[in-house]
Scaffold this motif. Structure first.
Motif, PDB file in Angstrom:
ATOM      1  N   ARG A 272       0.862  -1.180   0.000  1.00 27.55           N
ATOM      2  CA  ARG A 272       0.000   0.000   0.000  1.00 27.55           C
ATOM      3  C   ARG A 272       0.896   1.226   0.000  1.00 27.55           C
ATOM      4  O   ARG A 272       1.818   1.294   0.819  1.00 27.55           O
ATOM      5  CB  ARG A 272      -0.897  -0.002   1.232  1.00 27.55           C
ATOM      6  N   ILE A 331       2.810   5.656  15.420  1.00 27.12           N
ATOM      7  CA  ILE A 331       2.338   4.997  14.199  1.00 27.12           C
ATOM      8  C   ILE A 331       1.487   3.806  14.603  1.00 27.12           C
ATOM      9  O   ILE A 331       1.884   2.995  15.455  1.00 27.12           O
ATOM     10  CB  ILE A 331       3.517   4.529  13.330  1.00 27.12           C
ATOM     11  N   ASN A 334       0.153  -2.078  11.640  1.00 28.67           N
ATOM     12  CA  ASN A 334      -0.077  -2.247  10.208  1.00 28.67           C
ATOM     13  C   ASN A 334      -0.917  -3.496   9.938  1.00 28.67           C
ATOM     14  O   ASN A 334      -0.957  -4.426  10.752  1.00 28.67           O
ATOM     15  CB  ASN A 334       1.268  -2.345   9.471  1.00 28.67           C
ATOM     16  N   ASP A 335      -1.540  -3.537   8.765  1.00 32.04           N
ATOM     17  CA  ASP A 335      -2.311  -4.713   8.377  1.00 32.04           C
ATOM     18  C   ASP A 335      -1.430  -5.671   7.568  1.00 32.04           C
ATOM     19  O   ASP A 335      -0.214  -5.680   7.720  1.00 32.04           O
ATOM     20  CB  ASP A 335      -3.576  -4.303   7.620  1.00 32.04           C
ATOM     21  N   ARG A 337      -0.577  -5.677   4.467  1.00 35.96           N
ATOM     22  CA  ARG A 337       0.134  -5.159   3.298  1.00 35.96           C
ATOM     23  C   ARG A 337       1.348  -4.315   3.713  1.00 35.96           C
ATOM     24  O   ARG A 337       1.286  -3.578   4.693  1.00 35.96           O
ATOM     25  CB  ARG A 337      -0.810  -4.320   2.426  1.00 35.96           C
ATOM     26  N   ASP A 339       3.497  -1.278   3.844  1.00 38.39           N
ATOM     27  CA  ASP A 339       2.992   0.091   3.739  1.00 38.39           C
ATOM     28  C   ASP A 339       4.132   1.086   3.513  1.00 38.39           C
ATOM     29  O   ASP A 339       5.280   0.849   3.898  1.00 38.39           O
ATOM     30  CB  ASP A 339       2.238   0.470   5.010  1.00 38.39           C
ATOM     31  N   LEU A 341       4.525   5.090   4.196  1.00 40.65           N
ATOM     32  CA  LEU A 341       3.952   6.294   4.775  1.00 40.65           C
ATOM     33  C   LEU A 341       4.732   7.517   4.291  1.00 40.65           C
ATOM     34  O   LEU A 341       5.951   7.596   4.484  1.00 40.65           O
ATOM     35  CB  LEU A 341       3.990   6.227   6.306  1.00 40.65           C
ATOM     36  N   GLN A 361      -2.925   9.869   4.807  1.00 36.45           N
ATOM     37  CA  GLN A 361      -2.099   9.080   3.896  1.00 36.45           C
ATOM     38  C   GLN A 361      -2.870   8.616   2.677  1.00 36.45           C
ATOM     39  O   GLN A 361      -2.493   7.648   2.026  1.00 36.45           O
ATOM     40  CB  GLN A 361      -1.520   7.871   4.641  1.00 36.45           C
ATOM     41  N   ARG A 378       6.716   0.133   6.442  1.00 40.33           N
ATOM     42  CA  ARG A 378       6.076  -0.656   7.505  1.00 40.33           C
ATOM     43  C   ARG A 378       5.820  -2.055   6.972  1.00 40.33           C
ATOM     44  O   ARG A 378       5.076  -2.259   6.008  1.00 40.33           O
ATOM     45  CB  ARG A 378       4.757  -0.001   7.914  1.00 40.33           C
ATOM     46  N   PRO A 380       4.386  -5.918   6.771  1.00 39.94           N
ATOM     47  CA  PRO A 380       3.070  -6.472   7.093  1.00 39.94           C
ATOM     48  C   PRO A 380       2.977  -6.877   8.563  1.00 39.94           C
ATOM     49  O   PRO A 380       3.921  -7.440   9.126  1.00 39.94           O
ATOM     50  CB  PRO A 380       2.973  -7.699   6.178  1.00 39.94           C
TER      51      PRO A 380
END
Length: 401
Positions: A272, A331, A334-335, A337, A339, A341, A361, A378, A380
């Motif tokens: 992402r 922060i 995270n999920d 994916r 990432d 930022l 974002q 970031r 996963p």
């Protein structure tokens, strides 16, 4: 979806460097050498003076001695004779050291008048002499293959007496923006449409990566139009499309290229922004399908297109370089994916880099990306982090973009 690292590995593993070509030395800046640059001369070509002064025999040049001047040797005009006992020759920086001399008496340590040259301070043998080959010798490989030529390298190649350099051809990257809704800057904007930024941004990124962008006309959301435009890019080293990479009814890149012989390697990455990314081959031409979202397209270009340009240029390539920075704000976790930022950079009181992600974002915000100094990475499922924690970041200025 596949992991970012796996996607990049598959892309880079499918590419090979462009062929070599020979260019005039002034055109070699920023190009990658395809073979080593070997010195054709020795530098300096003889023992030369490092300072203005007098060529002397060290044994004669004791304090208070008066030497007889028998000539002078400006740079480019060597003295043809030989220095004997009690003799000296006026020389200058870059002058060849005359035969018989083994030292240089600095002009500030000497006084010349009608009686001769009086030595004010004794000299040692070898003093202020640059020996033949001090810098490099004929036949020495000085610039390796696979190096992007800098201004310093251009100067060194010139000193080596190379008017031409063999380099990799700049990778030609076809850039195809798709979509009924987009118009080029300055053109009439269709109803419900927007101004296209991707082609211009990607062309600039390609140039920063050492490539040659070939911007194709915008292709409408029509399979025949996309296929026709893609065919025009077969002479390129890679085709990069933007838009039409997702799963909507008007996301037609794969559908348009399939009948033309497009072979898909993978589609969709766990990252992402930039999930809907296509990688495959249209005949012999690699095809990288980027999302139409401008922020997603540029972040994907950082992670995949810039390393691909390095491989095509004959350079080693992998992940973009990162640095460790401190977070300027907390922060969230995270999920699944990977990432990126967008963040600004500053230095704290101890000179450490601090990256502060923007509060919003959204991947549609191109102005935010333009103001960003870094992409904070970031992994996963990375846990939440407090302000002041260490993270990895890509510095955008380091990439020249």
């Amino acid at each position: 979806m596949i992991a970012l690292e796996e996607a990049r590995g598959r892309i880079l593993g499918a590419l090979s460097p462009t062929p070599a070509e020979t260019v005039a030395l002034p055109e070699a800046w920023g190009r990658v050498t395809a073979r080593p640059v070997v010195a054709r001369v020795t530098q300096p070509p003889a023992d030369v003076s490092a300072m203005d002064g007098y060529a002397v025999r060290a044994g004669d040049a004791v304090a208070g001695a008066v030497l007889r001047r028998i000539g002078e040797a400006p740079a480019g005009h060597p003295f043809s004779g030989m220095i004997g006992a009690g003799e000296t020759v006026r020389i200058f920086t870059g002058s060849f050291i005359p035969r018989g001399a083994d030292a240089v008496l600095l002009q500030e340590d000497a006084r010349e008048d009608a009686a001769g040259v009086t030595v004010g301070e004794a000299v040692m043998a070898g003093r202020w002499i640059r020996r033949r080959g001090l810098d490099f010798s004929e036949g020495e490989a000085l610039i390796p293959s696979g190096r992007r030529m800098t201004a310093r390298d251009i100067g060194l190649a010139a000193a080596c007496n190379h008017p031409w350099i063999t380099v990799r051809r700049r990778p030609r990257i076809g850039i195809l923006a798709t979509g009924d809704e987009i118009a080029l800057p300055g053109e009439p904007i269709p109803a419900g449409g927007i101004v296209s930024s991707n082609a211009h941004a990607l062309a600039a990124l390609v140039r920063a990566g050492g490539g040659e962008p070939v911007v194709l006309p915008i292709a409408a959301d029509d399979r025949a139009a996309i296929a026709e435009a893609a065919q025009a890019a077969r002479a390129c080293d890679m085709l990069v499309t933007t838009g039409g990479a997702s799963v909507g009814e008007h996301d037609l890149v794969q559908a348009a290229l399939g009948p033309e012989g497009f072979a898909l390697d993978f589609w969709q990455i766990a990252m992402r922004p930039g999930k809907p990314l296509i990688w495959g081959r249209l005949g012999a031409t690699p095809v990288l399908g980027l999302p139409g979202n401008p922020v997603s397209a540029l972040v994907c270009a950082v992670q995949f297109l810039l390393p691909a340009l390095a491989v095509l240029s004959g350079l080693p390539a992998g992940a973009p370089p990162t640095v460790r920075v401190l977070t300027g704000a907390a922060i969230a976790a995270n999920d699944k994916r990977f990432d990126h930022l967008r963040a600004t950079l500053a230095e704290d009181a101890e000179g450490r880099l601090v990256a502060t992600p923007f509060a919003r974002q959204d991947s549609s915000m191109l102005a935010t990306l333009a103001r960003a100094d870094a992409l904070v990475l970031r992994a996963p499922l990375a846990p939440a982090m407090a302000a002041g924690s260490e993270v990895e970041a890509i510095l955008l200025a380091q990439l020249g973009i």
